[in-house]
Design an enzyme around this catalytic site. Structure first.
Site, PDB file in Angstrom:
ATOM      1  N   LEU A  96       0.816  -1.211   0.000  1.00 46.74           N
ATOM      2  CA  LEU A  96       0.000   0.000   0.000  1.00 46.74           C
ATOM      3  C   LEU A  96       0.852   1.264   0.000  1.00 46.74           C
ATOM      4  CD1 LEU A  96      -2.735  -0.962   2.641  1.00 46.74           C
ATOM      5  CD2 LEU A  96      -2.976  -0.943   0.151  1.00 46.74           C
ATOM      6  N   GLY A  97       2.027   1.191   0.601  1.00 44.66           N
ATOM      7  CA  GLY A  97       2.897   2.364   0.660  1.00 44.66           C
ATOM      8  C   GLY A  97       4.237   1.976   1.258  1.00 44.66           C
ATOM      9  N   LYS A 108       1.786  -2.449   9.071  1.00 41.48           N
ATOM     10  CA  LYS A 108       2.988  -1.634   8.904  1.00 41.48           C
ATOM     11  C   LYS A 108       4.168  -2.428   9.439  1.00 41.48           C
ATOM     12  CE  LYS A 108       3.047   2.825   9.648  1.00 41.48           C
ATOM     13  NZ  LYS A 108       3.057   4.158  10.303  1.00 41.48           N
ATOM     14  N   GLY A 168       8.191   3.657   2.908  1.00 38.46           N
ATOM     15  CA  GLY A 168       9.023   4.772   3.338  1.00 38.46           C
ATOM     16  C   GLY A 168      10.452   4.299   3.504  1.00 38.46           C
ATOM     17  N   VAL A 216       3.901  -0.504   4.266  1.00 37.25           N
ATOM     18  CA  VAL A 216       2.542  -0.821   4.708  1.00 37.25           C
ATOM     19  C   VAL A 216       1.910  -1.720   3.655  1.00 37.25           C
ATOM     20  CG1 VAL A 216       0.296   0.076   5.366  1.00 37.25           C
ATOM     21  CG2 VAL A 216       2.356   1.371   5.934  1.00 37.25           C
ATOM     22  N   ASP A 242       2.383  15.712  13.293  1.00 35.89           N
ATOM     23  CA  ASP A 242       2.592  15.430  11.875  1.00 35.89           C
ATOM     24  C   ASP A 242       1.253  15.303  11.151  1.00 35.89           C
ATOM     25  OD1 ASP A 242       4.245  15.120   9.683  1.00 35.89           O
ATOM     26  OD2 ASP A 242       4.476  12.959   9.919  1.00 35.89           O
TER      27      ASP A 242
END
Length: 545
Positions: A56-57, A79, A59, A64, A171
Protein backbone atom coordinates in the site's frame (compact mmCIF):
# COMPACT_ATOMS: atom_id res chain seq x y z
CA UNK A 1 -2.90 -34.09 -25.23
CA UNK A 2 0.16 -32.13 -26.39
CA UNK A 3 -1.64 -31.28 -29.63
CA UNK A 4 -4.53 -29.87 -27.62
CA UNK A 5 -2.12 -27.95 -25.47
CA UNK A 6 -0.41 -26.48 -28.55
CA UNK A 7 -3.80 -25.40 -29.93
CA UNK A 8 -4.57 -23.72 -26.62
CA UNK A 9 -1.18 -22.00 -26.68
CA UNK A 10 -1.86 -20.69 -30.20
CA UNK A 11 -5.14 -19.18 -28.99
CA UNK A 12 -3.31 -17.66 -26.03
CA UNK A 13 -0.68 -16.09 -28.31
CA UNK A 14 -3.50 -14.54 -30.29
CA UNK A 15 -4.54 -12.74 -27.10
CA UNK A 16 -1.03 -12.24 -25.72
CA UNK A 17 1.75 -12.16 -28.38
CA UNK A 18 4.40 -12.10 -25.62
CA UNK A 19 3.59 -15.71 -24.68
CA UNK A 20 6.33 -18.18 -25.79
CA UNK A 21 5.65 -20.03 -29.05
CA UNK A 22 7.34 -23.22 -27.81
CA UNK A 23 5.07 -25.35 -25.61
CA UNK A 24 7.89 -26.75 -23.46
CA UNK A 25 9.28 -23.27 -22.85
CA UNK A 26 5.82 -22.03 -21.85
CA UNK A 27 5.30 -24.96 -19.46
CA UNK A 28 8.70 -24.45 -17.82
CA UNK A 29 7.97 -20.77 -17.31
CA UNK A 30 4.52 -21.54 -15.90
CA UNK A 31 6.03 -24.10 -13.50
CA UNK A 32 8.69 -21.66 -12.28
CA UNK A 33 6.15 -18.87 -11.76
CA UNK A 34 3.87 -21.23 -9.84
CA UNK A 35 6.75 -22.26 -7.58
CA UNK A 36 7.68 -18.61 -6.97
CA UNK A 37 4.08 -17.71 -6.15
CA UNK A 38 3.78 -20.61 -3.72
CA UNK A 39 7.08 -19.77 -2.05
CA UNK A 40 6.03 -16.13 -1.85
CA UNK A 41 2.75 -17.04 -0.20
CA UNK A 42 4.52 -19.19 2.35
CA UNK A 43 7.02 -16.44 3.07
CA UNK A 44 4.43 -13.67 3.29
CA UNK A 45 2.52 -14.86 6.35
CA UNK A 46 3.33 -12.73 9.37
CA UNK A 47 3.05 -14.19 12.88
CA UNK A 48 1.24 -17.25 11.46
CA UNK A 49 -1.80 -15.04 10.99
CA UNK A 50 -1.48 -12.12 8.58
CA UNK A 51 -1.14 -13.09 4.89
CA UNK A 52 0.25 -10.20 2.86
CA UNK A 53 -1.70 -9.25 -0.25
CA UNK A 54 -0.16 -6.13 -1.82
CA UNK A 55 1.95 -3.10 -1.00
CA UNK A 56 0.00 0.00 0.00
CA UNK A 57 2.90 2.36 0.66
CA UNK A 58 6.58 2.51 1.54
CA UNK A 59 9.02 4.77 3.34
CA UNK A 60 12.68 4.83 4.23
CA UNK A 61 12.33 2.46 7.17
CA UNK A 62 9.19 0.45 6.53
CA UNK A 63 6.31 -0.55 4.33
CA UNK A 64 2.54 -0.82 4.71
CA UNK A 65 0.81 -3.84 3.20
CA UNK A 66 -2.77 -4.87 2.69
CA UNK A 67 -3.11 -8.22 4.42
CA UNK A 68 -5.73 -10.77 5.38
CA UNK A 69 -6.12 -11.64 9.04
CA UNK A 70 -6.67 -15.37 8.59
CA UNK A 71 -7.93 -15.76 12.15
CA UNK A 72 -10.50 -12.96 12.18
CA UNK A 73 -11.19 -13.19 8.44
CA UNK A 74 -10.85 -9.48 7.68
CA UNK A 75 -8.66 -7.16 5.66
CA UNK A 76 -6.07 -5.25 7.65
CA UNK A 77 -3.20 -2.85 7.00
CA UNK A 78 0.09 -4.03 8.45
CA UNK A 79 2.99 -1.63 8.90
CA UNK A 80 6.34 -3.41 8.97
CA UNK A 81 9.59 -1.89 10.15
CA UNK A 82 12.36 -3.03 7.79
CA UNK A 83 15.41 -0.89 8.63
CA UNK A 84 18.02 -3.58 9.20
CA UNK A 85 20.29 -3.02 12.18
CA UNK A 86 18.42 0.12 13.20
CA UNK A 87 17.00 -1.07 16.52
CA UNK A 88 17.70 1.69 18.99
CA UNK A 89 17.95 4.25 16.18
CA UNK A 90 15.64 7.21 15.68
CA UNK A 91 13.45 5.49 13.07
CA UNK A 92 12.95 2.44 15.25
CA UNK A 93 12.16 4.63 18.26
CA UNK A 94 9.47 6.37 16.21
CA UNK A 95 8.02 2.98 15.30
CA UNK A 96 7.99 1.91 18.97
CA UNK A 97 6.41 5.24 19.94
CA UNK A 98 3.66 4.80 17.37
CA UNK A 99 3.04 1.22 18.44
CA UNK A 100 2.67 2.19 22.08
CA UNK A 101 0.67 5.37 21.58
CA UNK A 102 -1.65 4.01 18.93
CA UNK A 103 -2.56 1.02 21.07
CA UNK A 104 -3.65 3.34 23.91
CA UNK A 105 -5.75 5.76 21.82
CA UNK A 106 -9.28 4.68 20.97
CA UNK A 107 -11.70 6.86 19.01
CA UNK A 108 -13.86 6.45 15.88
CA UNK A 109 -11.83 9.22 14.22
CA UNK A 110 -8.46 7.56 14.89
CA UNK A 111 -7.15 4.62 12.88
CA UNK A 112 -7.81 1.56 15.06
CA UNK A 113 -4.90 -0.67 16.01
CA UNK A 114 -5.63 -4.40 16.26
CA UNK A 115 -2.25 -5.89 17.07
CA UNK A 116 1.30 -4.78 17.86
CA UNK A 117 4.62 -6.59 18.06
CA UNK A 118 7.52 -4.35 18.95
CA UNK A 119 9.82 -7.39 18.97
CA UNK A 120 8.90 -8.47 15.43
CA UNK A 121 8.51 -4.92 14.20
CA UNK A 122 4.93 -4.75 12.95
CA UNK A 123 1.73 -2.84 13.66
CA UNK A 124 -1.65 -4.17 12.49
CA UNK A 125 -4.35 -1.56 11.83
CA UNK A 126 -7.79 -1.37 10.32
CA UNK A 127 -7.72 -1.18 6.52
CA UNK A 128 -9.35 1.98 5.21
CA UNK A 129 -10.42 1.43 1.58
CA UNK A 130 -10.99 5.13 0.93
CA UNK A 131 -7.25 5.79 0.82
CA UNK A 132 -5.61 8.95 2.10
CA UNK A 133 -6.29 12.61 1.51
CA UNK A 134 -2.81 12.84 -0.05
CA UNK A 135 -3.78 10.26 -2.67
CA UNK A 136 -6.92 12.20 -3.56
CA UNK A 137 -5.01 15.46 -3.87
CA UNK A 138 -2.27 13.80 -5.94
CA UNK A 139 -4.96 12.61 -8.34
CA UNK A 140 -6.08 16.23 -8.78
CA UNK A 141 -9.24 15.84 -6.68
CA UNK A 142 -9.91 18.87 -4.52
CA UNK A 143 -12.46 18.39 -1.76
CA UNK A 144 -15.69 20.28 -2.07
CA UNK A 145 -16.30 22.75 0.77
CA UNK A 146 -18.85 20.38 2.30
CA UNK A 147 -16.41 17.46 2.11
CA UNK A 148 -13.60 19.59 3.53
CA UNK A 149 -15.71 20.68 6.47
CA UNK A 150 -16.74 17.11 7.22
CA UNK A 151 -13.15 15.92 6.94
CA UNK A 152 -11.82 18.55 9.35
CA UNK A 153 -14.63 17.94 11.85
CA UNK A 154 -13.72 14.25 11.85
CA UNK A 155 -10.02 15.02 12.36
CA UNK A 156 -10.86 17.47 15.15
CA UNK A 157 -12.65 14.68 17.02
CA UNK A 158 -9.62 12.41 16.69
CA UNK A 159 -7.18 15.11 17.76
CA UNK A 160 -9.31 15.91 20.81
CA UNK A 161 -9.07 12.28 21.90
CA UNK A 162 -5.28 12.44 21.53
CA UNK A 163 -4.95 15.81 23.24
CA UNK A 164 -7.05 14.66 26.17
CA UNK A 165 -4.45 11.92 26.59
CA UNK A 166 -1.71 14.55 26.59
CA UNK A 167 -0.55 13.61 23.08
CA UNK A 168 0.24 16.16 20.36
CA UNK A 169 0.36 14.48 16.93
CA UNK A 170 3.02 16.79 15.41
CA UNK A 171 2.59 15.43 11.87
CA UNK A 172 -0.94 16.24 10.76
CA UNK A 173 -0.89 16.22 6.95
CA UNK A 174 -2.89 14.75 4.04
CA UNK A 175 -0.80 11.56 4.01
CA UNK A 176 -1.94 10.83 7.58
CA UNK A 177 -5.66 11.48 6.99
CA UNK A 178 -7.46 8.35 5.80
CA UNK A 179 -11.04 7.61 4.71
CA UNK A 180 -13.17 4.58 5.43
CA UNK A 181 -15.77 3.14 3.06
CA UNK A 182 -18.37 5.67 4.24
CA UNK A 183 -16.07 8.65 3.69
CA UNK A 184 -15.36 9.25 7.38
CA UNK A 185 -11.90 10.73 7.92
CA UNK A 186 -9.55 9.13 10.43
CA UNK A 187 -6.19 10.35 11.67
CA UNK A 188 -3.30 7.90 11.78
CA UNK A 189 0.48 7.60 12.11
CA UNK A 190 1.51 8.68 15.61
CA UNK A 191 5.15 7.87 14.88
CA UNK A 192 6.39 11.36 15.76
CA UNK A 193 3.73 12.23 18.32
CA UNK A 194 4.82 14.23 21.36
CA UNK A 195 3.84 13.34 24.91
CA UNK A 196 3.25 16.83 26.25
CA UNK A 197 4.45 17.53 29.77
CA UNK A 198 3.56 21.06 30.80
CA UNK A 199 4.55 22.62 27.49
CA UNK A 200 8.10 21.26 27.47
CA UNK A 201 10.44 22.10 24.60
CA UNK A 202 11.40 19.65 21.89
CA UNK A 203 14.53 17.59 21.59
CA UNK A 204 16.09 15.77 18.69
CA UNK A 205 15.84 18.36 15.91
CA UNK A 206 13.06 18.83 13.39
CA UNK A 207 10.45 16.09 13.60
CA UNK A 208 7.49 16.20 11.25
CA UNK A 209 6.98 17.29 7.65
CA UNK A 210 8.30 20.75 6.79
CA UNK A 211 5.52 21.72 4.40
CA UNK A 212 2.98 21.36 7.23
CA UNK A 213 5.17 22.22 10.23
CA UNK A 214 4.28 24.97 12.69
CA UNK A 215 6.77 27.79 13.35
CA UNK A 216 7.31 26.63 16.93
CA UNK A 217 8.26 23.15 15.73
CA UNK A 218 10.77 24.64 13.32
CA UNK A 219 12.39 26.83 15.98
CA UNK A 220 12.35 24.15 18.69
CA UNK A 221 10.09 26.15 21.01
CA UNK A 222 7.55 24.66 23.41
CA UNK A 223 5.15 22.24 21.74
CA UNK A 224 1.43 22.33 22.46
CA UNK A 225 -1.90 21.60 20.85
CA UNK A 226 -1.41 24.76 18.79
CA UNK A 227 1.10 22.91 16.60
CA UNK A 228 -1.60 20.49 15.49
CA UNK A 229 -3.99 23.37 14.80
CA UNK A 230 -1.44 24.99 12.50
CA UNK A 231 -0.77 21.75 10.59
CA UNK A 232 -4.50 21.13 10.32
CA UNK A 233 -4.82 24.62 8.83
CA UNK A 234 -2.19 23.85 6.18
CA UNK A 235 -3.95 20.55 5.41
CA UNK A 236 -7.34 22.25 5.12
CA UNK A 237 -5.88 24.98 2.88
CA UNK A 238 -4.50 22.34 0.51
CA UNK A 239 -7.73 20.33 0.52
CA UNK A 240 -9.75 23.41 -0.46
CA UNK A 241 -7.41 25.00 -3.00
CA UNK A 242 -5.41 22.07 -4.33
CA UNK A 243 -2.07 23.65 -3.33
CA UNK A 244 -0.07 24.44 -0.21
CA UNK A 245 -0.17 27.93 1.32
CA UNK A 246 3.63 27.99 1.05
CA UNK A 247 5.11 26.46 -2.08
CA UNK A 248 8.74 26.14 -0.97
CA UNK A 249 11.46 25.29 -1.53
CA UNK A 250 12.46 27.34 1.55
CA UNK A 251 9.61 26.19 3.78
CA UNK A 252 11.47 27.25 6.92
CA UNK A 253 11.69 30.91 5.90
CA UNK A 254 8.13 30.92 4.58
CA UNK A 255 6.57 29.37 7.70
CA UNK A 256 8.53 31.72 9.93
CA UNK A 257 8.28 34.98 8.00
CA UNK A 258 5.73 35.06 5.18
CA UNK A 259 2.01 35.58 5.69
CA UNK A 260 -0.20 32.85 4.30
CA UNK A 261 -2.38 33.83 1.33
CA UNK A 262 -6.12 33.74 1.76
CA UNK A 263 -7.74 30.66 0.21
CA UNK A 264 -10.17 32.81 -1.77
CA UNK A 265 -7.19 34.43 -3.52
CA UNK A 266 -6.28 30.97 -4.86
CA UNK A 267 -9.83 29.66 -5.38
CA UNK A 268 -12.20 32.64 -5.76
CA UNK A 269 -15.28 30.40 -5.70
CA UNK A 270 -14.73 29.58 -1.99
CA UNK A 271 -17.00 31.17 0.60
CA UNK A 272 -15.47 34.21 2.31
CA UNK A 273 -15.80 32.51 5.71
CA UNK A 274 -12.93 30.16 4.89
CA UNK A 275 -10.51 33.11 4.83
CA UNK A 276 -11.12 34.02 8.47
CA UNK A 277 -10.95 30.41 9.64
CA UNK A 278 -7.63 29.74 7.93
CA UNK A 279 -6.19 33.09 8.93
CA UNK A 280 -6.79 32.11 12.57
CA UNK A 281 -5.16 28.72 12.11
CA UNK A 282 -2.07 29.91 10.24
CA UNK A 283 -0.98 32.64 12.65
CA UNK A 284 2.77 32.47 13.34
CA UNK A 285 2.52 33.05 17.11
CA UNK A 286 0.80 30.06 18.75
CA UNK A 287 -0.63 32.33 21.45
CA UNK A 288 -2.59 34.25 18.80
CA UNK A 289 -3.79 31.18 16.90
CA UNK A 290 -7.32 29.77 17.10
CA UNK A 291 -7.36 28.83 20.79
CA UNK A 292 -8.84 25.32 20.83
CA UNK A 293 -10.21 22.57 18.65
CA UNK A 294 -13.60 23.31 20.14
CA UNK A 295 -13.40 26.88 18.83
CA UNK A 296 -12.45 25.61 15.38
CA UNK A 297 -15.37 23.19 15.42
CA UNK A 298 -17.82 25.96 16.26
CA UNK A 299 -16.42 28.15 13.46
CA UNK A 300 -16.80 25.34 10.94
CA UNK A 301 -20.30 24.47 12.10
CA UNK A 302 -21.34 28.11 11.72
CA UNK A 303 -19.77 28.50 8.27
CA UNK A 304 -22.18 29.52 5.50
CA UNK A 305 -21.40 27.38 2.47
CA UNK A 306 -23.92 28.95 0.15
CA UNK A 307 -27.12 26.98 0.53
CA UNK A 308 -25.68 24.24 2.73
CA UNK A 309 -27.14 24.18 6.24
CA UNK A 310 -25.30 25.89 9.05
CA UNK A 311 -24.38 23.17 11.54
CA UNK A 312 -24.31 25.22 14.71
CA UNK A 313 -24.28 28.70 16.21
CA UNK A 314 -21.30 30.93 15.56
CA UNK A 315 -19.37 31.61 18.74
CA UNK A 316 -16.71 34.25 19.09
CA UNK A 317 -13.45 32.82 20.40
CA UNK A 318 -10.87 34.44 22.57
CA UNK A 319 -7.16 34.19 22.11
CA UNK A 320 -5.01 32.68 24.80
CA UNK A 321 -1.99 30.54 25.57
CA UNK A 322 -1.76 27.03 24.19
CA UNK A 323 0.73 25.24 26.41
CA UNK A 324 -0.68 22.39 28.43
CA UNK A 325 0.73 24.09 31.52
CA UNK A 326 -1.27 27.24 30.82
CA UNK A 327 -4.41 25.28 30.02
CA UNK A 328 -4.03 23.42 33.29
CA UNK A 329 -3.89 26.57 35.39
CA UNK A 330 -7.03 27.39 37.29
CA UNK A 331 -8.33 30.90 36.92
CA UNK A 332 -8.70 33.02 40.03
CA UNK A 333 -12.38 33.66 39.42
CA UNK A 334 -13.44 30.23 38.22
CA UNK A 335 -12.26 26.79 39.37
CA UNK A 336 -11.30 24.35 36.67
CA UNK A 337 -13.54 21.52 37.95
CA UNK A 338 -17.18 22.51 38.33
CA UNK A 339 -20.69 21.05 38.75
CA UNK A 340 -19.60 18.39 41.22
CA UNK A 341 -22.00 15.53 41.92
CA UNK A 342 -21.28 13.19 44.85
CA UNK A 343 -20.61 9.58 43.83
CA UNK A 344 -19.99 7.99 47.20
CA UNK A 345 -17.18 7.40 49.64
CA UNK A 346 -14.70 4.81 50.84
CA UNK A 347 -13.39 4.38 54.38
CA UNK A 348 -10.98 7.29 53.85
CA UNK A 349 -12.00 9.19 50.70
CA UNK A 350 -14.90 10.98 49.04
CA UNK A 351 -15.68 10.76 45.32
CA UNK A 352 -17.46 13.16 43.01
CA UNK A 353 -18.08 13.51 39.30
CA UNK A 354 -17.30 16.93 37.86
CA UNK A 355 -16.77 18.78 34.59
CA UNK A 356 -13.28 19.83 33.54
CA UNK A 357 -14.15 23.25 32.12
CA UNK A 358 -10.76 23.63 30.41
CA UNK A 359 -10.93 20.47 28.29
CA UNK A 360 -14.73 20.05 28.40
CA UNK A 361 -14.83 16.48 29.71
CA UNK A 362 -16.22 14.60 32.70
CA UNK A 363 -13.81 13.60 35.45
CA UNK A 364 -13.91 11.76 38.75
CA UNK A 365 -12.35 13.54 41.75
CA UNK A 366 -11.24 11.56 44.80
CA UNK A 367 -10.35 13.51 47.95
CA UNK A 368 -8.46 11.54 50.57
CA UNK A 369 -8.36 12.17 54.33
CA UNK A 370 -5.12 12.57 56.30
CA UNK A 371 -4.76 8.93 57.39
CA UNK A 372 -1.82 6.71 56.51
CA UNK A 373 -4.17 4.27 54.80
CA UNK A 374 -5.41 7.08 52.55
CA UNK A 375 -1.84 7.94 51.62
CA UNK A 376 -1.21 4.31 50.62
CA UNK A 377 -4.32 4.41 48.46
CA UNK A 378 -3.16 7.63 46.80
CA UNK A 379 0.20 6.01 46.02
CA UNK A 380 -1.64 3.04 44.51
CA UNK A 381 -3.66 5.45 42.37
CA UNK A 382 -0.39 6.98 41.17
CA UNK A 383 0.89 3.54 40.19
CA UNK A 384 -2.30 2.61 38.35
CA UNK A 385 -2.31 5.98 36.63
CA UNK A 386 1.10 5.19 35.12
CA UNK A 387 -0.17 1.98 33.52
CA UNK A 388 0.03 2.45 29.75
CA UNK A 389 -3.20 0.66 28.90
CA UNK A 390 -6.44 1.92 27.36
CA UNK A 391 -8.25 -0.51 29.67
CA UNK A 392 -7.10 1.08 32.95
CA UNK A 393 -8.76 4.25 34.20
CA UNK A 394 -6.32 7.08 33.66
CA UNK A 395 -5.20 9.39 36.46
CA UNK A 396 -5.20 12.95 35.08
CA UNK A 397 -3.81 14.74 38.12
CA UNK A 398 -2.41 13.63 41.49
CA UNK A 399 -1.52 15.98 44.32
CA UNK A 400 0.03 14.05 47.20
CA UNK A 401 0.26 17.16 49.39
CA UNK A 402 -3.38 18.16 48.93
CA UNK A 403 -4.37 14.47 48.79
CA UNK A 404 -6.52 14.88 45.70
CA UNK A 405 -6.61 12.69 42.62
CA UNK A 406 -8.45 13.46 39.38
CA UNK A 407 -9.33 10.60 37.02
CA UNK A 408 -10.97 10.32 33.65
CA UNK A 409 -14.64 9.34 33.91
CA UNK A 410 -15.23 6.12 31.98
CA UNK A 411 -18.41 5.68 29.98
CA UNK A 412 -20.75 2.84 30.85
CA UNK A 413 -21.80 0.96 33.96
CA UNK A 414 -20.04 -1.42 36.31
CA UNK A 415 -20.42 -5.16 35.80
CA UNK A 416 -22.05 -5.30 39.22
CA UNK A 417 -24.77 -2.85 38.17
CA UNK A 418 -25.29 -4.17 34.63
CA UNK A 419 -24.08 -7.78 34.21
CA UNK A 420 -23.64 -8.38 30.46
CA UNK A 421 -24.76 -11.34 28.40
CA UNK A 422 -22.03 -11.92 25.82
CA UNK A 423 -21.35 -14.60 23.19
CA UNK A 424 -18.15 -16.60 23.49
CA UNK A 425 -16.14 -14.45 21.06
CA UNK A 426 -17.01 -11.23 22.93
CA UNK A 427 -16.33 -12.84 26.29
CA UNK A 428 -12.84 -13.91 25.18
CA UNK A 429 -12.21 -10.42 23.85
CA UNK A 430 -13.14 -8.96 27.24
CA UNK A 431 -10.82 -11.46 28.94
CA UNK A 432 -7.94 -10.41 26.69
CA UNK A 433 -8.54 -6.73 27.36
CA UNK A 434 -8.63 -7.26 31.12
CA UNK A 435 -5.43 -9.27 30.79
CA UNK A 436 -3.85 -6.34 28.96
CA UNK A 437 -4.91 -4.04 31.79
CA UNK A 438 -3.34 -6.35 34.37
CA UNK A 439 -0.17 -6.77 32.30
CA UNK A 440 0.34 -2.99 32.14
CA UNK A 441 0.06 -2.77 35.96
CA UNK A 442 2.28 -5.79 36.58
CA UNK A 443 4.92 -4.38 34.24
CA UNK A 444 5.32 -1.50 36.70
CA UNK A 445 6.05 -3.95 39.52
CA UNK A 446 2.69 -3.60 41.24
CA UNK A 447 -0.75 -5.14 41.31
CA UNK A 448 -4.29 -3.82 41.38
CA UNK A 449 -5.57 -5.86 44.32
CA UNK A 450 -9.23 -4.85 44.02
CA UNK A 451 -10.49 -6.23 40.69
CA UNK A 452 -14.15 -7.19 40.96
CA UNK A 453 -17.44 -6.61 39.11
CA UNK A 454 -17.76 -3.36 41.03
CA UNK A 455 -14.40 -2.01 39.81
CA UNK A 456 -14.80 -2.90 36.12
CA UNK A 457 -16.87 -0.58 33.93
CA UNK A 458 -18.18 -1.78 30.57
CA UNK A 459 -19.12 0.68 27.83
CA UNK A 460 -21.73 0.20 25.08
CA UNK A 461 -19.16 -1.51 22.87
CA UNK A 462 -18.35 -4.09 25.58
CA UNK A 463 -14.95 -2.47 26.16
CA UNK A 464 -13.92 -2.75 29.83
CA UNK A 465 -12.12 -0.20 31.98
CA UNK A 466 -10.48 -1.29 35.23
CA UNK A 467 -11.06 1.46 37.76
CA UNK A 468 -8.30 3.23 39.66
CA UNK A 469 -10.60 5.50 41.71
CA UNK A 470 -12.62 4.55 44.76
CA UNK A 471 -10.91 1.22 45.41
CA UNK A 472 -10.84 1.40 49.19
CA UNK A 473 -8.10 -0.10 51.40
CA UNK A 474 -4.90 -1.29 49.75
CA UNK A 475 -4.59 -5.08 49.81
CA UNK A 476 -1.27 -6.92 50.02
CA UNK A 477 -1.84 -8.48 46.58
CA UNK A 478 0.34 -10.16 43.99
CA UNK A 479 -0.12 -10.41 40.20
CA UNK A 480 -1.56 -13.91 40.54
CA UNK A 481 -4.32 -12.44 42.73
CA UNK A 482 -5.29 -10.05 39.92
CA UNK A 483 -5.33 -12.99 37.50
CA UNK A 484 -7.59 -15.01 39.77
CA UNK A 485 -9.93 -12.02 40.17
CA UNK A 486 -10.19 -11.46 36.42
CA UNK A 487 -10.85 -15.16 35.79
CA UNK A 488 -13.60 -15.14 38.43
CA UNK A 489 -15.26 -12.08 36.89
CA UNK A 490 -15.22 -13.43 33.33
CA UNK A 491 -16.15 -16.96 34.43
CA UNK A 492 -19.26 -15.54 36.09
CA UNK A 493 -20.25 -13.92 32.79
CA UNK A 494 -19.67 -17.20 30.94
CA UNK A 495 -21.52 -19.25 33.55
CA UNK A 496 -18.42 -21.26 34.45
CA UNK A 497 -16.61 -22.19 37.63
CA UNK A 498 -13.97 -19.61 38.69
CA UNK A 499 -10.92 -21.35 37.22
CA UNK A 500 -9.20 -20.82 33.91
CA UNK A 501 -9.63 -24.46 32.89
CA UNK A 502 -13.37 -24.30 33.50
CA UNK A 503 -13.67 -20.93 31.75
CA UNK A 504 -11.69 -22.12 28.71
CA UNK A 505 -13.80 -25.26 28.42
CA UNK A 506 -17.06 -23.31 28.70
CA UNK A 507 -16.05 -20.85 25.98
CA UNK A 508 -14.80 -23.49 23.54
CA UNK A 509 -17.75 -25.81 24.19
CA UNK A 510 -20.16 -22.97 23.40
CA UNK A 511 -18.93 -22.80 19.78
CA UNK A 512 -17.78 -26.40 19.37
CA UNK A 513 -14.09 -25.46 19.34
CA UNK A 514 -11.18 -27.71 20.19
CA UNK A 515 -9.72 -26.90 23.60
CA UNK A 516 -6.16 -25.67 22.95
CA UNK A 517 -3.14 -26.20 25.15
CA UNK A 518 -2.06 -23.32 27.36
CA UNK A 519 0.20 -22.66 30.31
CA UNK A 520 -1.49 -21.86 33.65
CA UNK A 521 -1.59 -18.04 33.82
CA UNK A 522 0.25 -16.40 36.71
CA UNK A 523 0.34 -12.73 35.63
CA UNK A 524 -1.21 -10.41 33.07
CA UNK A 525 1.07 -11.40 30.20
CA UNK A 526 0.59 -15.14 30.65
CA UNK A 527 -3.15 -14.63 31.09
CA UNK A 528 -3.23 -12.78 27.78
CA UNK A 529 -1.27 -15.56 26.06
CA UNK A 530 -3.66 -18.21 27.36
CA UNK A 531 -6.70 -16.10 26.43
CA UNK A 532 -5.27 -15.53 22.96
CA UNK A 533 -5.04 -19.29 22.43
CA UNK A 534 -8.72 -19.59 23.38
CA UNK A 535 -9.57 -16.67 21.09
CA UNK A 536 -7.90 -18.32 18.09
CA UNK A 537 -9.74 -21.59 18.75
CA UNK A 538 -13.11 -19.83 19.10
CA UNK A 539 -12.63 -17.75 15.93
CA UNK A 540 -11.52 -20.81 13.99
CA UNK A 541 -14.64 -22.70 15.05
CA UNK A 542 -16.88 -19.77 14.14
CA UNK A 543 -15.14 -19.36 10.80
CA UNK A 544 -15.69 -23.02 9.86
CA UNK A 545 -19.45 -22.80 10.25
Amino acid sequence: MRDGARDALLELRGLDPSAPADLDQYLRGWRDQTTERKTGRDREVIANRYRLDRLLGAGASGRVFLAIDEVAGRSVAIKMFFAAGARGGAAYERFVREARLASTLRHPSLVEVYDVSVERGFLVMEFLPGGSLAQRLAAGDRLTPVQARRMVLDVIAGLEAAHHRGVVHRDVKPANVFFDARGTAKLGDFGVAHLVDLGQTQTGGLIGTLAYMSPEQITGAAISIAADLYALGVTLFEALTGRLPFLGPDFVAQHLGEPAPSPSAIAPELAAGWDAILAGLLVKNPSDRTPTLGDLRRQLEALDLGGQPVLGPRRKHTTGPHSIAALAEQGEDQPRYQFETPLGRTAFSQLARAVDTVLDRSVVIERFDDSDEALRALDRARLLGRAQSPFVQRALSLDRTARIAVFEAPAGASLADAPPSLPAAETVRMLKRLARAAAAIHELGGSHGAISPRTIVLDDGAVPTVMAAGLGPVADAQPIDDVAAIIAVVADIAGAAPSFDALARALTDEVGAHLPRFAPPADGESLYAAADAIDIAVLAALGSR
